[in-house]
Enzyme design. Structure first.
Site, PDB file in Angstrom:
ATOM      1  N   SER A  47       0.709  -1.133  -0.090  1.00 18.63           N
ATOM      2  CA  SER A  47       0.032  -0.012  -0.098  1.00 18.63           C
ATOM      3  C   SER A  47       0.852   1.490  -0.117  1.00 18.63           C
ATOM      4  CB  SER A  47      -0.869   0.115   1.271  1.00 18.63           C
ATOM      5  OG  SER A  47      -1.469   1.346   1.371  1.00 18.63           O
ATOM      6  N   TYR A  99      -1.635  -0.872  10.525  1.00 15.83           N
ATOM      7  CA  TYR A  99      -1.570  -1.564   8.814  1.00 15.83           C
ATOM      8  C   TYR A  99      -0.392  -0.766   8.037  1.00 15.83           C
ATOM      9  CZ  TYR A  99      -3.342  -1.567   4.242  1.00 15.83           C
ATOM     10  OH  TYR A  99      -3.570  -1.889   2.819  1.00 15.83           O
TER      11      TYR A  99
HETATM   12  N1  LIG Z   1      -8.590  -1.354  -1.409  1.00 10.35           N
HETATM   13  C1  LIG Z   1      -7.711  -0.571  -1.210  1.00 10.35           C
HETATM   14  O1  LIG Z   1      -7.698   0.801  -1.151  1.00 10.35           O
HETATM   15  C2  LIG Z   1      -6.288  -0.895  -0.983  1.00 10.35           C
HETATM   16  C3  LIG Z   1      -5.096  -0.047  -1.026  1.00 10.35           C
HETATM   17  C4  LIG Z   1      -3.893  -0.535  -0.782  1.00 10.35           C
HETATM   18  C5  LIG Z   1      -3.430  -1.803  -0.561  1.00 10.35           C
HETATM   19  N2  LIG Z   1      -4.537  -2.691  -0.555  1.00 10.35           N
HETATM   20  C6  LIG Z   1      -4.155  -4.120  -0.290  1.00 10.35           C
HETATM   21  O2  LIG Z   1      -4.780  -4.862  -1.289  1.00 10.35           O
HETATM   22  C7  LIG Z   1      -5.021  -6.255  -0.741  1.00 10.35           C
HETATM   23  C8  LIG Z   1      -6.615  -6.716  -1.089  1.00 10.35           C
HETATM   24  O3  LIG Z   1      -7.567  -5.955  -0.425  1.00 10.35           O
HETATM   25  P1  LIG Z   1      -8.655  -5.584  -1.109  1.00 10.35           P
HETATM   26  O4  LIG Z   1      -9.005  -4.055  -1.103  1.00 10.35           O
HETATM   27  O5  LIG Z   1      -8.942  -6.270  -2.469  1.00 10.35           O
HETATM   28  O6  LIG Z   1      -9.768  -5.842  -0.269  1.00 10.35           O
HETATM   29  P2  LIG Z   1     -11.024  -7.050   0.168  1.00 10.35           P
HETATM   30  O7  LIG Z   1     -11.784  -6.934  -0.923  1.00 10.35           O
HETATM   31  O8  LIG Z   1     -11.476  -7.031   1.367  1.00 10.35           O
HETATM   32  O9  LIG Z   1      -9.850  -8.491   0.088  1.00 10.35           O
HETATM   33  C9  LIG Z   1      -9.369  -8.938   0.969  1.00 10.35           C
HETATM   34  C10 LIG Z   1      -9.024 -10.175   0.691  1.00 10.35           C
HETATM   35  O10 LIG Z   1      -8.244 -10.744   1.615  1.00 10.35           O
HETATM   36  C11 LIG Z   1      -8.729 -12.108   2.316  1.00 10.35           C
HETATM   37  N3  LIG Z   1      -8.310 -12.382   3.645  1.00 10.35           N
HETATM   38  C12 LIG Z   1      -8.333 -11.418   4.628  1.00 10.35           C
HETATM   39  N4  LIG Z   1      -8.017 -12.129   5.974  1.00 10.35           N
HETATM   40  C13 LIG Z   1      -7.737 -13.319   5.642  1.00 10.35           C
HETATM   41  C14 LIG Z   1      -7.087 -14.222   6.459  1.00 10.35           C
HETATM   42  N5  LIG Z   1      -6.862 -14.429   7.507  1.00 10.35           N
HETATM   43  N6  LIG Z   1      -6.863 -15.704   5.631  1.00 10.35           N
HETATM   44  C15 LIG Z   1      -6.987 -15.519   4.355  1.00 10.35           C
HETATM   45  N7  LIG Z   1      -7.521 -14.644   3.520  1.00 10.35           N
HETATM   46  C16 LIG Z   1      -7.733 -13.388   4.222  1.00 10.35           C
HETATM   47  C17 LIG Z   1     -10.094 -11.732   2.048  1.00 10.35           C
HETATM   48  O11 LIG Z   1     -10.836 -13.180   1.989  1.00 10.35           O
HETATM   49  P3  LIG Z   1     -11.712 -13.882   3.086  1.00 10.35           P
HETATM   50  O12 LIG Z   1     -12.589 -12.829   3.623  1.00 10.35           O
HETATM   51  O13 LIG Z   1     -12.509 -14.778   2.231  1.00 10.35           O
HETATM   52  O14 LIG Z   1     -10.707 -14.599   4.036  1.00 10.35           O
HETATM   53  C18 LIG Z   1     -10.235 -11.122   0.931  1.00 10.35           C
HETATM   54  O15 LIG Z   1     -10.198 -11.884  -0.491  1.00 10.35           O
HETATM   55  C19 LIG Z   1      -5.005  -6.043   0.802  1.00 10.35           C
HETATM   56  O16 LIG Z   1      -3.477  -6.792   0.938  1.00 10.35           O
HETATM   57  C20 LIG Z   1      -4.772  -4.623   1.051  1.00 10.35           C
HETATM   58  O17 LIG Z   1      -4.178  -4.228   2.065  1.00 10.35           O
HETATM   59  C21 LIG Z   1      -5.849  -2.330  -0.450  1.00 10.35           C
END
Ligand SMILES: NC(=O)c1ccc[n+]([C@@H]2O[C@H](COP(=O)([O-])OP(=O)(O)OC[C@H]3O[C@@H](n4cnc5c(N)ncnc54)[C@H](OP(=O)(O)O)[C@@H]3O)[C@@H](O)[C@H]2O)c1
Length: 248
Positions: free
Chosen positions: A136, A149
């Protein structure tokens, strides 16, 4: 033999979009997450074959059984690992708890580390492995309320470089994508009613030099580039895909 990718956090958001891009490019996909129903929905969109790994990355000690499942698929060659699963909690540091730190580090860092160690034998065997960590912009420049985070992603950035050094001579490239703000369920605003949400997204968009927040495809395309042979001479890089917000 069919080439394969493992995508963690594939049940939602950026991970689901990433799985789809790899599938469109001929990959078999191992979809890892905790929510089986949502993983199955994504699997329906992966036309080149997929396999579900219902696993909780916070339980690092139980991950070896899932890597054993990987070895049962003799028809695929695992070439790519995308460490995308993550959790995001906002909390004031002064009044916050150590639990918040432990929960986020358990998934964002230790889960990714343990899972990568479990997957390494498969990547090494392929002779041209590639790992992409989903980080991030906050890992380089935190904002208020995100200390745990942001620190977990800063650690991921440093770990990406350390792995690039150690694994490069073994034929494995390791890179990171530092994502800016993207509308996914990881954010509380994602579930707001449509009208309210549009106002929030418009306001956040105005803060970005490129005038809008990101889409899951913006991030997934960058992940795919860093995983693919198109970036064959790139390792240890951290590509900011964030509409330019890291410059403000
Ligand atoms: N969206 C943003 O603005 C943003 C910005 C910067 C970085 N990111 C990064 O992008 C990545 C994906 O996030 P996203 O935005 O796509 O969010 P999201 O839609 O909430 O997806 C998060 C994913 O992580 C999985 N997850 C969470 N805890 C877990 C665990 N204990 N074991 C296995 N899987 C787990 C969830 O799957 P289950 O619920 O099925 O377990 C889900 O598939 C993350 O690393 C986040 O930090 C996102």
């Amino acid at each position: 033999m069919k080439k394969a990718v493992i995508v963690t956090g594939a049940s939602s958001g950026i991970g689901a979009a990433t799985a789809e891009i790899f599938s469109e490019n001929g990959y078999f996909i191992f979809l890892l997450g905790r929510n089986e129903d949502r993983l199955q929905q994504v699997a329906l969109r992966c036309r080149n074959g997929s396999s579900l790994l219902k696993a909780d990355l916070a339980k690092a000690e139980s991950l070896s059984k899932y890597s054993q499942h990987l070895s049962t698929r003799k028809d695929v060659q695992i070439e790519v690992l995308i460490n995308n699963a993550g959790q995001f909690q906002i909390e004031d540091f002064a009044s916050g708890s150590l639990e918040t730190w432990k929960t986020q580090f358990a998934v964002n860092l230790f889960g990714a580390v343990a899972w990568t160690q479990a997957c390494l034998p498969f990547l090494l065997k392929s002779g041209r492995g590639s790992i992409v960590n989903v980080s991030s912009t906050l890992g380089a420049k935190p904002i208020t309320g995100t200390s745990a985070y942001s620190a977990s992603k800063a650690a991921m950035n440093n770990w990406t470089q350390a792995m690039a050094l150690e694994l490069g001579p073994k034929g494995i490239r390791v890179n990171a994508v530092s994502a800016g703000i993207v509308d996914t369920p990881i954010h509380g605003f994602h579930a707001l009613p449509d009208g309210e949400k549009k106002a929030v997204l418009d306001n956040m968009g105005k803060l970005q030099p490129l005038g809008r927040i990101g889409s899951v495809q913006d991030i997934a395309k960058a992940i795919y580039f860093l995983a693919s042979p198109d970036s064959a001479w790139t390792t240890g890089a951290n590509l900011h895909v964030d509409g330019g917000i890291n410059l403000t």
